[in-house]
Write an enzyme that holds these catalytic residues in place. Structure first.
Site, mmCIF file in Angstrom:
data_model
loop_
_atom_site.group_PDB
_atom_site.id
_atom_site.type_symbol
_atom_site.label_atom_id
_atom_site.label_comp_id
_atom_site.label_asym_id
_atom_site.label_seq_id
_atom_site.Cartn_x
_atom_site.Cartn_y
_atom_site.Cartn_z
ATOM 1 N N ARG A 113 0.802 -1.223 0.000
ATOM 2 C CA ARG A 113 0.000 0.000 0.000
ATOM 3 C C ARG A 113 0.837 1.277 0.000
ATOM 4 O O ARG A 113 0.345 2.345 0.333
ATOM 5 C CB ARG A 113 -0.993 0.002 1.166
ATOM 6 N N LYS A 135 2.972 11.644 -11.745
ATOM 7 C CA LYS A 135 2.240 10.701 -12.592
ATOM 8 C C LYS A 135 3.085 9.446 -12.767
ATOM 9 O O LYS A 135 4.226 9.500 -13.222
ATOM 10 C CB LYS A 135 1.936 11.329 -13.958
ATOM 11 N N GLU A 177 10.755 17.583 -24.962
ATOM 12 C CA GLU A 177 9.905 18.065 -23.873
ATOM 13 C C GLU A 177 10.261 19.496 -23.478
ATOM 14 O O GLU A 177 9.397 20.257 -23.047
ATOM 15 C CB GLU A 177 10.015 17.124 -22.672
ATOM 16 N N LYS A 215 6.924 23.590 -15.886
ATOM 17 C CA LYS A 215 6.022 22.472 -15.599
ATOM 18 C C LYS A 215 5.510 22.530 -14.165
ATOM 19 O O LYS A 215 4.339 22.249 -13.894
ATOM 20 C CB LYS A 215 6.705 21.135 -15.871
ATOM 21 N N GLU A 225 -4.791 17.031 -13.281
ATOM 22 C CA GLU A 225 -5.020 17.087 -14.732
ATOM 23 C C GLU A 225 -6.500 17.243 -15.084
ATOM 24 O O GLU A 225 -7.042 16.570 -15.950
ATOM 25 C CB GLU A 225 -4.445 15.842 -15.411
ATOM 26 N N ASN A 233 -0.049 17.851 -22.488
ATOM 27 C CA ASN A 233 -0.257 16.770 -23.449
ATOM 28 C C ASN A 233 -0.061 17.211 -24.890
ATOM 29 O O ASN A 233 -0.230 16.406 -25.815
ATOM 30 C CB ASN A 233 -1.673 16.191 -23.281
ATOM 31 N N HIS A 236 1.266 14.904 -27.673
ATOM 32 C CA HIS A 236 1.275 13.548 -27.145
ATOM 33 C C HIS A 236 0.096 12.685 -27.587
ATOM 34 O O HIS A 236 0.177 11.461 -27.502
ATOM 35 C CB HIS A 236 1.332 13.585 -25.618
ATOM 36 N N HIS A 240 2.031 9.743 -28.841
ATOM 37 C CA HIS A 240 1.970 8.459 -28.150
ATOM 38 C C HIS A 240 1.501 7.348 -29.086
ATOM 39 O O HIS A 240 1.999 6.224 -29.019
ATOM 40 C CB HIS A 240 1.034 8.546 -26.946
ATOM 41 N N HIS A 255 10.859 8.352 -27.541
ATOM 42 C CA HIS A 255 9.686 9.130 -27.140
ATOM 43 C C HIS A 255 9.709 10.533 -27.727
ATOM 44 O O HIS A 255 8.720 10.997 -28.312
ATOM 45 C CB HIS A 255 9.622 9.201 -25.609
#
Length: 354
Positions: A113, A135, A177, A215, A225, A233, A236, A240, A255
């Site tokens: 947990r 994230k 990025e 950021k 978000e 995004n 992306h 993606h 990427h």
């Protein structure tokens, strides 16, 4: 340089040294886990080794690369934690790029947990992007980051010295990025960036600090978000999908290379929707193709790409959702585009081949 993110954790941009590990020892952990892959174990772990001697440490290695960012690798991490006697009062040090950060954070945040973790990003991509925002996730059913959660690290340690271990292609991938952050939030920085393409001459501490600050500001305003954070995004939705398509193929894209395709195509959609001017579209397309070259997206893949975009977690209802640009430095979230428009943007990108 130390940046605080929403009072939850600090991002330290400085050479990693004794003060980092003194801070860790002050927290009284029962032991530390060090998660690495074959690259960071060889090139980056030696920089930390002097501070790990005599400590209770469980070392876990995983194979490098996006194609291993899945549940089977997480199972290996969890099994190694159990075998090493890792408990709730341990801390996991994730030493690697975005894959290690996403997957190591996910594994730590779900083990018993949740145990604490520290991100030690070793690639430019992970330093300017994955280091901020909490994230975490893994890929599932060939959809990137489709299983995951939000959980903040205890700290993020960014050492620009790690960038000296990167091949040129990896460095360029991360730079996408940096470009994205400027395009969505700082038009003046975009104008500065697009005047240069020689990455090895860049003052990385300055660039990383500025990009992370952009950021951080967005994430603090919208940590889960729901609105403004969706601006991150940009590039992306298509990026993606393209990255996922090429992932199992010999000509796979990094990427940032896929995101560069996404920024060009989504800038074209921005112009088509009456938001972005033609001159700005051309400037973005010219700069991205100069930096990243051109990898044709096969027409035979177009339907598969649309289906991958339909699985994107940003979508609402049946629409494919985008972040678009009004101008460099000004992003607009929650913009839908039809499959026909998306396909036309891909045809535009393919037309740029020289």
């Amino acid at each position: 340089m130390t940046l605080t993110v929403a009072s939850d954790y600090d991002i330290r941009i400085a050479p990693i040294g004794a003060s980092h590990f003194s801070w860790l020892e002050e927290r009284g952990y029962a032991g530390w886990v060090v998660l690495s892959d074959e690259h960071t174990r060889t090139h980056c772990l030696p920089l930390l080794a002097p501070f790990l001697t005599g400590k209770k440490v469980v070392y876990i290695d995983v194979p490098a690369g996006e194609r291993f960012k899945h549940l089977d690798t997480c199972r290996h991490i969890w099994e190694a934690m159990f075998a090493g006697g890792v408990g709730r009062r341990w801390c996991c040090l994730n030493l690697g790029g975005g894959v290690i950060g996403d997957m190591g954070g996910f594994a730590a945040a779900t083990f018993k947990r949740g145990i604490d973790f520290v991100q030690i990003p070793t690639t430019l991509l992970s330093q300017v992007d994955a280091s901020v925002g909490g994230k975490l996730g893994i890929d599932f059913h060939e959809v990137k980051n489709s299983i995951g959660l939000f959980a903040n690290p205890r700290s993020v340690w960014i050492d620009p010295a790690f960038l000296r271990t990167l091949p040129e292609r990896e460095l360029r991938s991360g730079y996408a990025e940096v470009i994205k952050h400027a395009l969505i939030a700082d038009g003046a920085e975009w104008e500065t960036l697009r005047r240069g393409t020689e990455l090895r001459s860049i003052d990385w501490e300055k660039v990383i600090t500025h990009s992370v600050a952009l950021k951080r500001e967005i994430v603090e305003e919208d940590p889960y978000e729901r609105d403004r954070r969706k601006a991150l995004n940009f590039g992306h939705t298509i990026g993606h999908a393209v990255e996922s398509f090429f992932l199992p193929r010999p000509e796979r894209l990094f990427h940032g290379e896929a995101v560069a395709i996404g920024m060009i195509t989504e800038s074209w959609i921005s112009r088509q929707q009456g938001l972005l001017g033609t001159a700005d579209l051309e400037a973005i397309a010219d700069y991205c193709t100069e930096l990243y070259g051109h990898q044709e997206v096969p027409r035979a893949s177009f339907i598969q790409l649309i289906e991958l975009m339909r699985q994107d977690k940003k979508n609402e209802g049946d629409e494919i959702n985008f972040t678009l640009l009004e101008s460099p430095g000004r992003a607009v979230v929650n913009q839908a585009a039809t499959p026909e428009v998306i396909l036309e943007s891909l045809r535009y990108y393919n037309s740029l081949a020289k």
